[in-house]
Design a protein around this motif. Sequence first.
Motif, short mmCIF file in Angstrom:
data_model
loop_
_atom_site.label_atom_id
_atom_site.label_comp_id
_atom_site.label_asym_id
_atom_site.label_seq_id
_atom_site.Cartn_x
_atom_site.Cartn_y
_atom_site.Cartn_z
N VAL B 35 0.84 -1.20 0.00
CA VAL B 35 0.00 0.00 0.00
C VAL B 35 0.87 1.25 0.00
CG1 VAL B 35 -1.79 1.33 1.18
CG2 VAL B 35 -1.91 -1.16 1.17
N PRO B 38 3.59 1.34 -3.08
CA PRO B 38 2.97 1.60 -4.39
C PRO B 38 2.36 3.00 -4.46
CG PRO B 38 2.28 -0.53 -3.58
CD PRO B 38 3.04 0.12 -2.47
N LEU B 39 1.77 3.46 -3.37
CA LEU B 39 1.12 4.77 -3.41
C LEU B 39 2.15 5.88 -3.64
CD1 LEU B 39 -1.65 6.12 -3.08
CD2 LEU B 39 -0.89 6.73 -0.78
N SER B 41 5.10 5.50 -4.90
CA SER B 41 5.67 5.32 -6.23
C SER B 41 4.77 5.88 -7.32
CB SER B 41 5.91 3.84 -6.52
OG SER B 41 6.74 3.30 -5.56
N ALA B 42 3.45 5.74 -7.13
CA ALA B 42 2.53 6.22 -8.15
C ALA B 42 2.78 7.71 -8.40
CB ALA B 42 1.08 5.99 -7.73
N LEU B 45 6.32 7.97 -10.20
CA LEU B 45 6.40 7.44 -11.57
C LEU B 45 5.75 8.37 -12.59
CD1 LEU B 45 5.63 3.66 -10.95
CD2 LEU B 45 7.85 4.74 -11.34
N ASN B 238 -14.26 5.76 -9.81
CA ASN B 238 -13.54 4.49 -9.98
C ASN B 238 -14.27 3.55 -10.92
OD1 ASN B 238 -11.34 4.98 -8.30
ND2 ASN B 238 -12.57 4.52 -6.49
N PHE B 264 -7.74 5.01 -18.05
CA PHE B 264 -6.53 4.77 -17.26
C PHE B 264 -6.01 3.35 -17.49
CE2 PHE B 264 -5.37 2.85 -13.04
CZ PHE B 264 -4.05 3.27 -13.04
N GLY B 282 0.02 6.67 -17.77
CA GLY B 282 -0.95 6.03 -16.87
C GLY B 282 -0.80 6.54 -15.46
N SER B 283 0.44 6.66 -14.99
CA SER B 283 0.66 7.16 -13.63
C SER B 283 0.19 8.60 -13.49
CB SER B 283 2.15 7.06 -13.26
OG SER B 283 2.55 5.71 -13.27
N ALA B 286 -3.40 8.43 -13.05
CA ALA B 286 -3.73 7.93 -11.72
C ALA B 286 -3.57 9.03 -10.67
CB ALA B 286 -2.85 6.73 -11.37
N MET B 289 -6.44 11.45 -11.00
CA MET B 289 -7.68 10.88 -10.46
C MET B 289 -7.64 10.86 -8.94
SD MET B 289 -8.19 7.80 -13.18
CE MET B 289 -9.59 6.97 -12.44
N PHE B 290 -6.46 10.52 -8.41
CA PHE B 290 -6.33 10.48 -6.96
C PHE B 290 -6.55 11.88 -6.36
CE2 PHE B 290 -4.00 10.63 -2.98
CZ PHE B 290 -4.53 9.52 -2.35
#
Lengths: 282, 311
Positions: B35, B38-39, B41-42, B45, B238, B264, B282-283, B286, B289-290
């Motif tokens: 969690v 990756p978060l 990193s998103a 990236l 989502n 996405f 894509g990132s 993301a 969107m986040f």
Amino acid sequence: MSAAVGTREPGELLKNGAIQLMLAINAVIMIYPLFVMVMSSFKTNAEIFSSPFALPAHFSLANAERVWSETNFVRYLANSVSITAAAVMLILLFSTMAAYAIARYQFRLSALVLMFFLSGMTVPLKLAIIPLFIQLDSLGLVDSYAGLVLVYVAMGIPSAVFIMTGFLRTLPRELEESARMDGASEFRIMRSIMLPLARPALVIVAIQNAVPIWNDFFFPLVLITSDNLKTLPQGLTVFVGEFTTDWGVLFTGLTLAALPITLLYIVLSKQFISGITQGAVK
Amino acid sequence: MNIGRRHTTKAFPWRRSLWIASLLTPALVVMVLFVLWPLLSAFRLAFYEFNGLQPTGFIGFENFRKVLFEQPYSGWTYNALKHNIIAFVALMVFENGTAFLLAYSLLKALPGHRIHQVIVFLPVVLSAVIVGFLWKLFLHPLFGLVNQTLALVGIGAVPWLGNESTALGSVLFANIWHWLGFPTLVLLAGMQRISKEAIEAARLDGAGDYVLMTRIIWPLIAPSITIVTILTFIGSFNWFEIPYVMAGLTGSPGGATDVLGLYFYRTAFGSTTTGIQDFGQGSALAVMMFIIVAGVTAIALRYLRRREIEL
């Protein structure tokens, strides 16, 4: 609410009648499509197209036999069962352990640790799928049960810790203390005294996680490529691709896929409803 | 406070710490690896160029510039965003509006109300994939149940999913059918928490349904409305499964059912269908969107909570 207040008045009766009618119409809209789905699974293609509203002429299991023998359906079903079971078990195990530490002991970092878990509830893991994919790829876990299960466990832990911590805090200290005086080990106190008392919360957490994991389509779509490892929702897309024109088989596939969770829901509807709406109703 | 615990604590502090740490470790490791990392990193990236699976170089805001200002990407982005906004408004009006009526009806607790609750919630437990395929079959232009029913009353066949003007509405309808039970039961739970005394007192003072609704029930269920609104917003942003299953990865026809979730996914993983596979872009999507979801949720929470207090 009091249905009794003024029930006798004709106006009230009329109003209640109108409400019942509306609810009945809604019930038909909710149930009829599912009824058609089940009935169509007994029909031949010709029957579905020529008499869509009729009951099947024979309750033939020919479609079900084809689904069973000609497709990978059973495999998908087994995959879904094992992945969901493994993920839910690990969520219950890990989150109960963590929640137990936070709820039953006083230590310096407990508030911070709880905060960390809770902040996980706000993260839509779907949006972190790219780094998650890279991460799993570097661990060699793409296209494996383990990778998918780990993602589900990560997704489930935050809310599970939240619910379990809240519940474990409400359990009385006295039982724990007296066991401790009698010389029981910390592990024994947790396993034999506290966890049996936490069963209601464990059931809620299990259902709250099992339903979205069982139904999930997004993560298998990204993480699983081998047909042998596909889960049921993902397998359905393969299945539909194979039988686009054979509607009898398609409806049978949908019916069989919906069957397990529907039966469970009918038996345990109360737990399902509170399990799924739990987080929101707080 | 209690002799027993102090004894354990004082006598074996290291043992106790070790025990607590071992209880926390598995959950923490999973959270950090799958969690937290990756978060973070998103966000990182989104500023990198990709050539395959690993980032190849820092390129600043280039990925954001592409998805926001460079055709054809920007066109796809805004088209998808537009459909997300339409979906949110439609779900608020039709799904939550219906849910509100149903909840108010169920509140009366007329005979059979428990069965109605079970029925309205039944589709919620089904997979979106099942629901999507089911409605795709029902909406088939020639053989689908919907058009066959319309034919009975003399209405010609409508190509529900094959027509740009009806495709999004059809997909939304399936979504509402799937989820209706959820807001219904959340709102009902909110209404049931209102004390019977408040409602009876209002009744005795001669309040009709309208007054009861606007003065008592509506203000007192403000917290449930806040929750339903926010969950609808998050859900609509989502949104993925039902459009994917019913209308396909490219949001056909003419991108009429393309939503950010699909766009996405397609940008990040959909190389076979569109020829694009770009983890960097894509990132960037993301991250945007986040930010939209987190930002709007925070603002909405603050605004709606204030409304709750004022009322």
